[in-house]
Design a protein around this motif. Structure first.
Motif, PDB file in Angstrom:
ATOM      1  N   MET A  36      -2.321  -3.628  -4.355  1.00  0.00           N
ATOM      2  CA  MET A  36      -2.842  -3.477  -2.982  1.00  0.00           C
ATOM      3  C   MET A  36      -2.824  -2.500  -2.281  1.00  0.00           C
ATOM      4  O   MET A  36      -3.672  -1.815  -1.801  1.00  0.00           O
ATOM      5  CB  MET A  36      -2.208  -4.756  -2.240  1.00  0.00           C
ATOM      6  N   ASN A  76      -0.207  -9.524   8.467  1.00  0.00           N
ATOM      7  CA  ASN A  76      -0.930  -8.313   8.191  1.00  0.00           C
ATOM      8  C   ASN A  76      -0.101  -7.139   7.970  1.00  0.00           C
ATOM      9  O   ASN A  76      -0.028  -5.869   8.843  1.00  0.00           O
ATOM     10  CB  ASN A  76      -1.734  -7.917   9.692  1.00  0.00           C
ATOM     11  N   PHE A  78       2.116  -4.659   5.043  1.00  0.00           N
ATOM     12  CA  PHE A  78       2.229  -4.306   3.536  1.00  0.00           C
ATOM     13  C   PHE A  78       3.729  -3.960   3.270  1.00  0.00           C
ATOM     14  O   PHE A  78       4.672  -3.967   4.248  1.00  0.00           O
ATOM     15  CB  PHE A  78       1.933  -2.860   3.140  1.00  0.00           C
ATOM     16  N   ILE A 105       0.185  -3.012   8.760  1.00  0.00           N
ATOM     17  CA  ILE A 105      -0.723  -2.226   8.109  1.00  0.00           C
ATOM     18  C   ILE A 105      -1.341  -1.593   9.069  1.00  0.00           C
ATOM     19  O   ILE A 105      -1.606  -1.589  10.116  1.00  0.00           O
ATOM     20  CB  ILE A 105      -1.827  -3.290   7.355  1.00  0.00           C
ATOM     21  N   LEU A 107      -4.248   1.152   8.602  1.00  0.00           N
ATOM     22  CA  LEU A 107      -5.164   1.747   7.952  1.00  0.00           C
ATOM     23  C   LEU A 107      -5.410   3.311   7.865  1.00  0.00           C
ATOM     24  O   LEU A 107      -6.330   3.712   7.016  1.00  0.00           O
ATOM     25  CB  LEU A 107      -6.582   0.984   8.176  1.00  0.00           C
ATOM     26  N   GLU A 111      -3.519   3.860   2.003  1.00  0.00           N
ATOM     27  CA  GLU A 111      -4.777   3.631   1.480  1.00  0.00           C
ATOM     28  C   GLU A 111      -4.929   2.415   0.566  1.00  0.00           C
ATOM     29  O   GLU A 111      -4.148   2.215  -0.470  1.00  0.00           O
ATOM     30  CB  GLU A 111      -4.774   4.911   0.390  1.00  0.00           C
ATOM     31  N   VAL A 112      -5.883   1.635   0.839  1.00  0.00           N
ATOM     32  CA  VAL A 112      -5.765   0.214   0.334  1.00  0.00           C
ATOM     33  C   VAL A 112      -6.563   0.356  -0.812  1.00  0.00           C
ATOM     34  O   VAL A 112      -7.329   1.005  -1.051  1.00  0.00           O
ATOM     35  CB  VAL A 112      -6.401  -0.518   1.362  1.00  0.00           C
ATOM     36  N   ASP A 113      -6.247  -0.866  -1.620  1.00  0.00           N
ATOM     37  CA  ASP A 113      -6.811  -0.821  -3.086  1.00  0.00           C
ATOM     38  C   ASP A 113      -7.306  -2.306  -3.025  1.00  0.00           C
ATOM     39  O   ASP A 113      -8.072  -2.665  -2.230  1.00  0.00           O
ATOM     40  CB  ASP A 113      -5.819  -0.679  -4.204  1.00  0.00           C
TER      41      ASP A 113
END
Lengths: 141, 484
Positions: A36, A76, A78, A105, A107, A111-113
């Motif tokens: 992620m 929400n 990581f 999170i 943004l 750097e989201v995957d």
């Protein structure tokens, strides 16, 4: 490698190994988190407690992964890492409690995957011998 | 159980059958071409779509045959592109027959614009779609609902979003089931599922979810195209997304419930993900009520996103919202009660479609009146660099496949292999050469969703058209693609 991603035509397989069940569970979560976002870009600002259960180590593994996904969406957030605090077994009632370390999170910085929709029983495999544990399942992406 | 030793007989040019044997209650059928079968048997490794189809044929109460379309590839439990219809009295309901992205589906919008009218404005349009449509992992929607309001979404589906000003009542008549499935019970959906959804209403998601601006490249069936309001060169928009985290959590919750139910009711399971419950059991009824609620969540999500797409077009090109109409919306991860002919008699069946769409032929009352004489539009999403298709359902499909058809091109390559083979920069460059503008949120989304990672959509469509289950109406080519 304590965890490894396995090729699948539509989704992705996840396999984790460890000398103990606790280690294998933790590394399975780490493997899923790596899909992620790069965990090294996530700081430890907040701690979330997570519990999961199953009727054997396989369903315990899948439920733990899904509980981590639910925590991600509800807050929400990581996660940078996980610590397994306890695995308990009474008959065929398996339970795990753990802590997730992470942050909301951002943004602009993260750097989201790929998002992971769910951990499934597809390809579920558990192996346990004198060398340790192997846990494997399919993640729905 | 690798699927290497499965017997497959060709019974027609595009129809293959695995005869009933062993624990199978019915035969299995695959509608594809010889190359499709060769690929399936060649790839029969640990994750075998053929073995998954055979496992479905072993489930109790399954009717006629376990079916797979030309886009078949390995899933979990059911193959993707798989269909199973069950007798309500002695059949089962399965989490794997629906998937975790409940009611994931596609909406196609037709515009009054032509390809020439947006030429040179693709980058601006792509940027505005990025700005207006929340997409990618971690994105959140502008609509924040409390638990009570989420319950209304689960009961009312797309009409709840229309009531909040997202789109118009005219949209609802062109959504499968009117954008609302009956039998939804929010009390059968966990608090965790609702909490996961609070920030995700009106978000696209990631993976293979997308918004794509397309144009009508070729028309194959003028009468059907006229009924669907399509002309050559016309700009259309395709939206692909589902029920987001709420649907994922329903699947997660009921995987546990149905695993226990499989033991309680002594249902033989060949793969653990295929856990199921008798349709007429408390567990089966609860799951069905929760799935209906999850489906309504997906309908509402696509309705909100339709409004946001209209806003992006207005912002980028000054296109009025009323110039963008819903052509149709269909889902491809569903379970529904429908009436079908079984051995000459109409019977109410519970039809699972996992990575397969409903594709009803002419005259079915479920089809919007405007399209009833033609058959239901079947929307097939391709890839960012190839084509998508609009097909129509047929009477033959009603008899052969419970009025079901394919949902996409079907993946041919794993995501990891695609990352290695198709670096994002070269894919974007190649797309630009083809006149296609691409934007993505996920850092590997462009590589993983690269056209080369999918089967050849032309071959897949030709096999389905050749089979007679669906007929080609129009081919759509991409202009602008936004990936999650």
């Amino acid at each position: 490698m304590p965890w490894e991603l396995l090729d699948h035509q539509a989704d992705i397989g996840l396999q984790a190994t460890g000398e103990t069940l606790e280690q294998a569970l933790a590394d399975g979560v780490r493997g899923m988190l790596s899909l992620m976002v790069d965990p090294d870009t996530v700081t430890h600002q907040v701690t979330w407690e997570v519990r999961a259960s199953g009727n054997d180590p396989g369903s315990l593994f899948v439920d733990l992964l899904n509980s981590v996904l639910a925590t991600k969406d509800i807050h929400n957030a990581f996660f940078h890492d996980i610590v397994i605090d306890a695995v308990e077994q009474i008959g065929d009632d398996w339970r795990v409690s753990c802590r997730l370390f992470g942050e909301p999170i951002n943004l602009k910085r993260h750097e989201v995957d790929s998002d992971v929709k769910a951990a499934t029983y597809g390809g579920l495999r558990v192996e346990h011998d004198e060398r340790g544990w192997l846990l494997r399942c399919l993640l729905d992406l | 159980m690798t699927g290497k030793h499965i017997t497959i007989n060709r019974t027609d040019a595009y129809r293959f059958e695995i005869p009933k044997s062993g624990a199978m209650n019915v035969p299995a059928r695959i509608y594809t071409d010889q190359a499709g079968i060769d690929e399936l048997t060649g790839n029969a490794g640990e994750w075998s779509a053929l073995q998954q189809l055979v496992n479905v044929a072993c489930l109790p109460g399954i009717q006629k045959a376990a079916l797979a379309m030309a886009d078949i590839h390995p899933g979990y439990g059911f193959p993707i592109g798989g269909i199973g219809a069950f007798d309500p009295d002695d059949g089962v309901i399965s989490v794997a027959g629906v998937g975790f992205d409940i009611n994931c589906g596609v909406r196609t919008l037709r515009t009054m614009l032509t390809r020439d009218e947006i030429a040179g404005k693709e980058d601006r349009l792509a940027d505005k779609l990025m700005e207006h449509v929340p997409a990618g992992l971690g994105s959140t929607g502008e609509l924040r609902l409390n638990e009570q309001e989420i319950n209304r979404v689960l009961e009312q589906g797309a009409s709840y979003a229309v009531g909040l000003g997202y789109g118009t009542p005219d949209d609802l008549g062109f959504i499968e089931s009117g954008g609302k499935l009956h039998g939804a019970d929010p009390s059968k959906v966990s608090k965790t599922a609702k909490q996961r959804q609070i920030q995700q209403v009106g978000t696209l998601g990631s993976g293979n979810h997308y918004v794509e601006v397309q144009y009508v490249d070729e028309i194959f069936d003028q009468e059907a195209a006229s009924a669907y309001g399509l002309q050559q060169g016309q700009v259309t928009i395709m939206l692909h997304t589902g029920s987001r985290a709420l649907g994922h959590q329903i699947g997660t919750d009921y995987l546990k419930t149905l695993e226990q139910a499989s033991k309680t009711y002594n249902i033989p399971i060949l793969e653990r993900e295929l856990v199921c419950a008798p349709i007429n059991s408390p567990e089966g009824r609860d799951y069905y009520s929760a799935v209906m609620a999850g489906a309504n969540c997906a309908f509402a999500n696509r309705q909100v996103l339709t409004h946001l797409i209209r806003e992006a077009f207005e912002d980028a090109l000054g296109t009025p919202a009323e110039d963008i109409e819903t052509l149709y919306e269909i889902a491809h991860n569903t379970v529904k009660f429908e009436d079908h002919d079984v051995d000459g008699a109409m019977k109410n069946l519970l039809v699972h479609r996992k990575g397969a769409t409903r594709a009803f032929g002419p005259g079915r009352p479920e089809i919007p009146p405007r399209y009833m004489h033609i058959g239901q539009p079947v929307l097939v999403g391709g890839t960012m660099g190839t084509s998508s298709y609009i097909l129509r359902g047929t009477d033959y499909g009603m008899d052969e496949t419970f009025g079901s058809a394919l949902h996409g091109a079907g993946r041919a390559m794993s995501r990891r292999a695609a990352r290695k083979q198709y670096p994002a920069k070269s894919v974007v460059h190649r797309m630009k050469q083809l006149g296609i503008t691409v934007r993505a949120h996920g850092k590997h989304a462009i590589s993983e969703e690269s056209p080369g990672a999918y089967k050849d959509i032309e071959a897949v469509i030709n096999a389905m058209h050749g089979s007679g289950i669906v007929q080609k109406v129009a081919r759509l080519k991409p202009l602008v693609c936004l990936k999650g």
